[in-house]
Motif scaffolding. Structure first.
Motif, mmCIF file in Angstrom:
data_model
loop_
_atom_site.group_PDB
_atom_site.id
_atom_site.type_symbol
_atom_site.label_atom_id
_atom_site.label_comp_id
_atom_site.label_asym_id
_atom_site.label_seq_id
_atom_site.Cartn_x
_atom_site.Cartn_y
_atom_site.Cartn_z
ATOM 1 N N LEU A 35 0.832 -1.214 0.000
ATOM 2 C CA LEU A 35 0.000 0.000 0.000
ATOM 3 C C LEU A 35 0.862 1.258 0.000
ATOM 4 O O LEU A 35 0.751 2.121 -0.884
ATOM 5 C CB LEU A 35 -0.926 -0.015 1.241
ATOM 6 C CG LEU A 35 -1.738 1.243 1.462
ATOM 7 C CD1 LEU A 35 -2.917 1.315 0.503
ATOM 8 C CD2 LEU A 35 -2.257 1.315 2.911
ATOM 9 N N ILE A 36 1.739 1.377 0.993
ATOM 10 C CA ILE A 36 2.524 2.607 1.146
ATOM 11 C C ILE A 36 3.663 2.650 0.122
ATOM 12 O O ILE A 36 3.886 3.679 -0.532
ATOM 13 C CB ILE A 36 3.063 2.730 2.594
ATOM 14 C CG1 ILE A 36 1.875 2.838 3.578
ATOM 15 C CG2 ILE A 36 3.997 3.927 2.734
ATOM 16 C CD1 ILE A 36 2.264 2.800 5.051
ATOM 17 N N ARG A 56 8.959 -9.107 -4.262
ATOM 18 C CA ARG A 56 9.163 -10.568 -4.132
ATOM 19 C C ARG A 56 8.245 -11.294 -5.105
ATOM 20 O O ARG A 56 8.048 -12.501 -5.010
ATOM 21 C CB ARG A 56 8.945 -11.025 -2.697
ATOM 22 C CG ARG A 56 7.570 -10.744 -2.184
ATOM 23 C CD ARG A 56 7.352 -11.355 -0.831
ATOM 24 N NE ARG A 56 5.998 -11.108 -0.404
ATOM 25 C CZ ARG A 56 5.394 -11.794 0.530
ATOM 26 N NH1 ARG A 56 6.016 -12.781 1.141
ATOM 27 N NH2 ARG A 56 4.159 -11.509 0.882
ATOM 28 N N ARG A 57 7.682 -10.527 -6.049
ATOM 29 C CA ARG A 57 6.814 -11.122 -7.073
ATOM 30 C C ARG A 57 7.640 -11.283 -8.342
ATOM 31 O O ARG A 57 8.052 -10.276 -8.941
ATOM 32 C CB ARG A 57 5.617 -10.213 -7.339
ATOM 33 C CG ARG A 57 4.816 -9.921 -6.078
ATOM 34 C CD ARG A 57 3.634 -9.039 -6.380
ATOM 35 N NE ARG A 57 2.996 -8.577 -5.143
ATOM 36 C CZ ARG A 57 1.922 -7.832 -5.101
ATOM 37 N NH1 ARG A 57 1.328 -7.456 -6.215
ATOM 38 N NH2 ARG A 57 1.405 -7.451 -3.944
ATOM 39 N N LEU A 70 12.551 -11.042 2.158
ATOM 40 C CA LEU A 70 13.160 -10.858 3.490
ATOM 41 C C LEU A 70 13.096 -12.114 4.348
ATOM 42 O O LEU A 70 13.686 -12.155 5.419
ATOM 43 C CB LEU A 70 12.464 -9.699 4.208
ATOM 44 C CG LEU A 70 12.672 -8.321 3.583
ATOM 45 C CD1 LEU A 70 11.732 -7.309 4.212
ATOM 46 C CD2 LEU A 70 14.111 -7.870 3.758
ATOM 47 N N THR A 93 2.433 -7.404 7.788
ATOM 48 C CA THR A 93 1.712 -6.315 8.435
ATOM 49 C C THR A 93 0.428 -6.772 9.136
ATOM 50 O O THR A 93 -0.262 -5.950 9.735
ATOM 51 C CB THR A 93 1.364 -5.221 7.396
ATOM 52 O OG1 THR A 93 0.655 -5.840 6.318
ATOM 53 C CG2 THR A 93 2.612 -4.564 6.854
ATOM 54 N N TYR A 155 2.989 -7.985 16.768
ATOM 55 C CA TYR A 155 3.370 -7.057 15.684
ATOM 56 C C TYR A 155 4.100 -5.847 16.268
ATOM 57 O O TYR A 155 5.171 -5.457 15.786
ATOM 58 C CB TYR A 155 2.092 -6.638 14.944
ATOM 59 C CG TYR A 155 2.226 -5.470 13.987
ATOM 60 C CD1 TYR A 155 2.692 -5.649 12.690
ATOM 61 C CD2 TYR A 155 1.831 -4.180 14.379
ATOM 62 C CE1 TYR A 155 2.785 -4.563 11.805
ATOM 63 C CE2 TYR A 155 1.919 -3.101 13.501
ATOM 64 C CZ TYR A 155 2.404 -3.302 12.218
ATOM 65 O OH TYR A 155 2.487 -2.223 11.362
ATOM 66 N N LYS A 159 8.108 -4.570 15.864
ATOM 67 C CA LYS A 159 8.502 -3.206 15.455
ATOM 68 C C LYS A 159 9.448 -2.603 16.516
ATOM 69 O O LYS A 159 10.464 -1.982 16.174
ATOM 70 C CB LYS A 159 7.271 -2.306 15.322
ATOM 71 C CG LYS A 159 6.372 -2.628 14.137
ATOM 72 C CD LYS A 159 6.996 -2.172 12.840
ATOM 73 C CE LYS A 159 6.038 -2.253 11.672
ATOM 74 N NZ LYS A 159 6.729 -2.193 10.374
ATOM 75 N N VAL A 181 -3.114 3.892 8.263
ATOM 76 C CA VAL A 181 -3.018 4.601 6.984
ATOM 77 C C VAL A 181 -4.133 4.070 6.074
ATOM 78 O O VAL A 181 -4.217 2.860 5.852
ATOM 79 C CB VAL A 181 -1.636 4.353 6.323
ATOM 80 C CG1 VAL A 181 -1.551 5.015 4.964
ATOM 81 C CG2 VAL A 181 -0.507 4.838 7.238
#
Ligand SMILES: NC(=O)c1ccc[n+]([C@@H]2O[C@H](COP(=O)([O-])OP(=O)(O)OC[C@H]3O[C@@H](n4cnc5c(N)ncnc54)[C@H](OP(=O)(O)O)[C@@H]3O)[C@@H](O)[C@H]2O)c1
Length: 317
Positions: A35-36, A56-57, A70, A93, A155, A159, A181
């Motif tokens: 998204l971001i 990664r596609r 990753l 996420t 999560y 972080k 967001v």
């Protein structure tokens, strides 16, 4: 001082390299399909910058968009020429996935990301790591950037661990903590919009909070950080929290929908949500306003547009 002058001053001060040589280098967006990351690549490319992404596609791999997973050992991965700056937008996420698959998600969200940031810091690239309000437990309203972290979810813990590990590198690193967001295709809100437009009942949580910012604003914050290159933590959030119920009521009013279609429920009665109820999310953003000259749009503006004009969330308010 103009933005360009500030940028030039910041580049020469931090790297000692000539401004011209530095500006020719690329900006690397790690996670350009998300998204971001996707919105950031589009905005930076539109302003004429030299942008590299990572994907990664397999189908999206190109010279400007190399493969990077990753989850795999990336200690020998190199971005080609050293980027001027890198923005880390990749990661797992989903709060649910992090909670349920701790070891697997740690591998990406802690080991993979820290290893990559080590590589980038060694190349003397300025690094921006996108973090979250979830490094706090939501007990204290409007936590400041230097308040101690207190994650209540896996999560958030992941972080917080990355933030701590990269702060010890002594490198030019900025952590941006975002609240929720929202982009034009947000699943929850577009589902509610469609239901309300069909005259169907929706069941928002009355005991869970959000402080949303539009995708366009999140991208503007990253752009400003790339311009000014601060080192440390930057907070970007809406000005206050609303419950999902309040958000649904603002949205229904903007659509002219019957308010009786909003039938709130308690999140604490749903498995997986019981620990998230009553937690505030909005952050102290005085630094964003005072030092970076950015103010988020009003919460009401953001929520009305989520419902009645989601395309505007992609465009600068
Ligand atoms: N959106 C928000 O409300 C919000 C709020 C606060 C902080 N953040 C943080 O901001 C960053 C970007 O969020 P977002 O909303 O853009 O997330 P997103 O849409 O879920 O995108 C995440 C990106 O990470 C990539 N990714 C996942 N696992 C990977 C792996 N093993 N190797 C390489 N790439 C991998 C995904 O690739 P695929 O597309 O191939 O799956 C995707 O491109 C994240 O760190 C997130 O935690 C987001």
């Amino acid at each position: 001082m103009t933005m360009t002058a500030m940028k030039e001053k910041s580049i020469t001060r931090s790297t000692g390299h000539t401004v011209e040589a530095e500006l020719k280098k690329s900006i690397l967006v790690v996670g350009s399909d998300g998204l971001i990351g996707n919105a950031l690549v589009s905005k930076l490319e539109a302003s004429g910058m030299n942008i590299m992404g990572t994907t990664r596609r397999k189908k999206s791999v190109s010279a400007k968009n190399p493969f990077l997973d990753l989850e795999e050992d990336n200690s020998s991965w190199e971005p080609g020429a050293a980027p001027r700056a890198a923005v880390i937008c990749a990661g797992v996420t989903s709060l649910k996935k992090c909670q349920e698959r701790r070891a697997e998600t740690e591998k990406v969200n802690i080991r993979g990301i820290c290893s990559l940031i080590n590589t980038l810091a060694a190349l003397d690239s300025y690094v921006v790591f996108i973090s979250s309000d979830k490094v706090f437990d939501g007990a204290k309203p409007f936590p400041a950037p230097d308040d101690p972290v207190s994650p209540a979810t896996e999560y958030g813990r992941q972080k917080a661990v990355v933030e701590r590990l990269i702060s010890g590198l002594g490198a030019r690193i900025c952590v941006i903590r975002f609240t929720k967001v929202v982009g034009p295709a947000d699943n929850l809100f577009s589902g509610w919009r469609k239901a309300l437009n069909r005259g169907e009942v929706i069941h928002p949580f009355l005991d869970m909070y959000i402080s949303p910012i539009p995708l366009s604003f999140a991208v503007s914050v990253i752009e400003r950080v790339l311009d000014l290159q601060p080192v440390g933590v930057v907070h970007a959030s809406g000005a206050r929290d609303v419950t999902y119920e309040e958000a649904a009521r603002i949205g229904a009013a903007s659509l002219g929908a019957d308010p009786s279609l909003i039938q709130p429920v308690e999140a604490k009665t749903f498995p997986g949500f019981e620990h998230q109820t009553g937690k505030k999310t909005a952050l102290n953003i005085s630094g964003l306003k005072d030092r970076m000259g950015l103010t988020p749009p009003d919460i009401e503006w953001t929520i009305e547009n989520i419902f009645s004009s989601p395309g505007t969330l992609d465009i600068d308010p």
